[in-house]
Design a protein around this motif. Structure first.
Motif, mmCIF file in Angstrom:
data_model
loop_
_atom_site.group_PDB
_atom_site.id
_atom_site.type_symbol
_atom_site.label_atom_id
_atom_site.label_comp_id
_atom_site.label_asym_id
_atom_site.label_seq_id
_atom_site.Cartn_x
_atom_site.Cartn_y
_atom_site.Cartn_z
ATOM 1 N N ALA A 193 6.577 8.344 1.090
ATOM 2 C CA ALA A 193 5.329 8.669 0.395
ATOM 3 C C ALA A 193 4.192 7.930 1.088
ATOM 4 O O ALA A 193 4.370 6.809 1.576
ATOM 5 C CB ALA A 193 5.412 8.276 -1.073
ATOM 6 N N ARG A 194 3.021 8.602 1.141
ATOM 7 C CA ARG A 194 1.846 8.028 1.789
ATOM 8 C C ARG A 194 0.614 8.319 0.965
ATOM 9 O O ARG A 194 0.505 9.379 0.349
ATOM 10 C CB ARG A 194 1.624 8.653 3.174
ATOM 11 C CG ARG A 194 2.613 8.270 4.222
ATOM 12 C CD ARG A 194 2.521 9.184 5.433
ATOM 13 N NE ARG A 194 2.762 10.604 5.132
ATOM 14 C CZ ARG A 194 3.950 11.112 4.814
ATOM 15 N NH1 ARG A 194 5.004 10.350 4.725
ATOM 16 N NH2 ARG A 194 4.095 12.394 4.572
ATOM 17 N N VAL A 195 -0.324 7.380 1.032
ATOM 18 C CA VAL A 195 -1.653 7.573 0.455
ATOM 19 C C VAL A 195 -2.638 7.297 1.580
ATOM 20 O O VAL A 195 -2.490 6.318 2.315
ATOM 21 C CB VAL A 195 -1.894 6.619 -0.737
ATOM 22 C CG1 VAL A 195 -3.314 6.752 -1.249
ATOM 23 C CG2 VAL A 195 -0.887 6.874 -1.848
ATOM 24 N N ASP A 223 -10.654 5.625 5.430
ATOM 25 C CA ASP A 223 -10.716 5.818 6.884
ATOM 26 C C ASP A 223 -9.691 6.827 7.388
ATOM 27 O O ASP A 223 -9.595 7.056 8.593
ATOM 28 C CB ASP A 223 -10.503 4.481 7.597
ATOM 29 C CG ASP A 223 -11.579 3.467 7.260
ATOM 30 O OD1 ASP A 223 -12.752 3.893 7.101
ATOM 31 O OD2 ASP A 223 -11.255 2.276 7.140
ATOM 32 N N GLY A 224 -8.904 7.398 6.464
ATOM 33 C CA GLY A 224 -7.885 8.358 6.865
ATOM 34 C C GLY A 224 -6.597 7.718 7.347
ATOM 35 O O GLY A 224 -5.731 8.396 7.880
ATOM 36 N N GLU A 225 -6.472 6.407 7.153
ATOM 37 C CA GLU A 225 -5.249 5.697 7.541
ATOM 38 C C GLU A 225 -4.205 5.832 6.432
ATOM 39 O O GLU A 225 -4.519 5.718 5.247
ATOM 40 C CB GLU A 225 -5.546 4.213 7.789
ATOM 41 C CG GLU A 225 -6.473 3.956 8.960
ATOM 42 C CD GLU A 225 -5.857 4.344 10.292
ATOM 43 O OE1 GLU A 225 -4.651 4.101 10.488
ATOM 44 O OE2 GLU A 225 -6.593 4.913 11.118
ATOM 45 N N ALA A 226 -2.962 6.049 6.833
ATOM 46 C CA ALA A 226 -1.878 6.214 5.868
ATOM 47 C C ALA A 226 -1.372 4.857 5.396
ATOM 48 O O ALA A 226 -1.095 3.972 6.195
ATOM 49 C CB ALA A 226 -0.736 6.999 6.491
ATOM 50 N N ILE A 227 -1.258 4.727 4.084
ATOM 51 C CA ILE A 227 -0.650 3.553 3.461
ATOM 52 C C ILE A 227 0.698 4.019 2.922
ATOM 53 O O ILE A 227 0.764 4.918 2.072
ATOM 54 C CB ILE A 227 -1.516 3.016 2.300
ATOM 55 C CG1 ILE A 227 -2.918 2.654 2.788
ATOM 56 C CG2 ILE A 227 -0.834 1.846 1.610
ATOM 57 C CD1 ILE A 227 -3.928 2.472 1.675
ATOM 58 N N LEU A 252 -4.900 4.130 -4.797
ATOM 59 C CA LEU A 252 -5.709 5.340 -4.974
ATOM 60 C C LEU A 252 -6.068 5.935 -3.621
ATOM 61 O O LEU A 252 -6.365 5.203 -2.672
ATOM 62 C CB LEU A 252 -6.972 5.010 -5.757
ATOM 63 C CG LEU A 252 -6.738 4.547 -7.196
ATOM 64 C CD1 LEU A 252 -8.058 4.156 -7.849
ATOM 65 C CD2 LEU A 252 -6.035 5.620 -8.004
ATOM 66 N N PRO A 253 -6.046 7.265 -3.538
ATOM 67 C CA PRO A 253 -6.419 7.899 -2.269
ATOM 68 C C PRO A 253 -7.911 7.734 -2.000
ATOM 69 O O PRO A 253 -8.721 7.766 -2.920
ATOM 70 C CB PRO A 253 -6.045 9.365 -2.474
ATOM 71 C CG PRO A 253 -6.024 9.558 -3.958
ATOM 72 C CD PRO A 253 -5.663 8.234 -4.556
ATOM 73 N N GLY A 254 -8.251 7.559 -0.735
ATOM 74 C CA GLY A 254 -9.646 7.405 -0.340
ATOM 75 C C GLY A 254 -10.324 8.722 -0.038
ATOM 76 O O GLY A 254 -11.543 8.805 -0.050
ATOM 77 N N GLY A 308 -6.061 16.143 -0.582
ATOM 78 C CA GLY A 308 -4.862 15.884 0.213
ATOM 79 C C GLY A 308 -4.651 14.420 0.545
ATOM 80 O O GLY A 308 -4.108 14.110 1.594
ATOM 81 N N GLY A 309 -5.040 13.539 -0.347
ATOM 82 C CA GLY A 309 -4.932 12.108 -0.087
ATOM 83 C C GLY A 309 -3.569 11.509 -0.369
ATOM 84 O O GLY A 309 -3.322 10.352 -0.053
#
Length: 188
Positions: free
Chosen positions: A84-86, A90-94, A120-122, A126-127
């Protein structure tokens, strides 16, 4: 939520040798046709049953986390959460570890329950992405026999009726639907 197929099944729920035996065929002249009919028949059975037959990987894409903390998975049966990614501003995946979720496979449809607060998605759209492995298993033997028989019967029907008769209307025979019906997701 948008489901996206990442990797399809590596095998079909029935083998070429199995279908050729079912059709009583010798030789390899029709192998290419039979292989394409098997894939199409699997996809039809998956669509009619609402179940993925052979293991495949899908991505669910969300804009935000659900308010209730549970995600109803539109694919079934779910084997596991892969990743799973958020995405931040800056569009970087966490990466969110699978341990931050509880997968309730006893529910139908399965649910992904969040175990605590999530980042929380930035980005607005599609965050959030969750990759899942779904299907009855990695091998044909793990697919329930009635669904494998439905695939065989559809392939046989399509093989015998290749469009030679302009009056022929392809329909799923009742006996095939009877094989699929017990696996359909029930709605109350």
């Amino acid at each position: 939520m948008t489901p996206i197929l990442l990797t399809g099944p590596l095998v079909e729920p029935v083998t070429l040798a199995d279908i050729k035996g079912y059709l009583r065929l010798d030789g390899n002249d029709e192998d290419r046709l039979i292989n394409s009919l098997m894939a199409a028949a699997r996809m039809l059975v998956e669509a009619k049953s609402g179940r993925c037959l052979i293991a495949q990987t899908w991505r669910l894409v969300f804009n935000r986390w659900p308010a209730g903390g549970a995600i109803r998975v539109p694919l079934s049966p779910v084997i596991r959460i892969v990743e799973a990614r958020v995405y931040d501003l800056d569009g970087e995946a966490i990466t969110v570890p699978p341990s931050h979720f509880h997968l309730d496979t006893l529910a139908d449809p399965a649910r992904i329950i969040m175990a605590g607060p999530m980042p929380l998605p930035g980005r607005a759209y599609g965050g959030i992405e969750i990759d899942l492995r779904v299907g009855f298993g990695e091998t044909a033997a793990e697919v329930p026999m009635p669904l494998r028989q439905a695939v065989r019967a559809i392939v046989a029907r399509w093989f015998e009726n290749r469009g030679d008769d302009p009056e022929y209307v392809p329909a799923i025979p009742r006996e095939v639907l009877a094989l699929i019906d017990p696996f359909k997701r029930m709605r109350l």
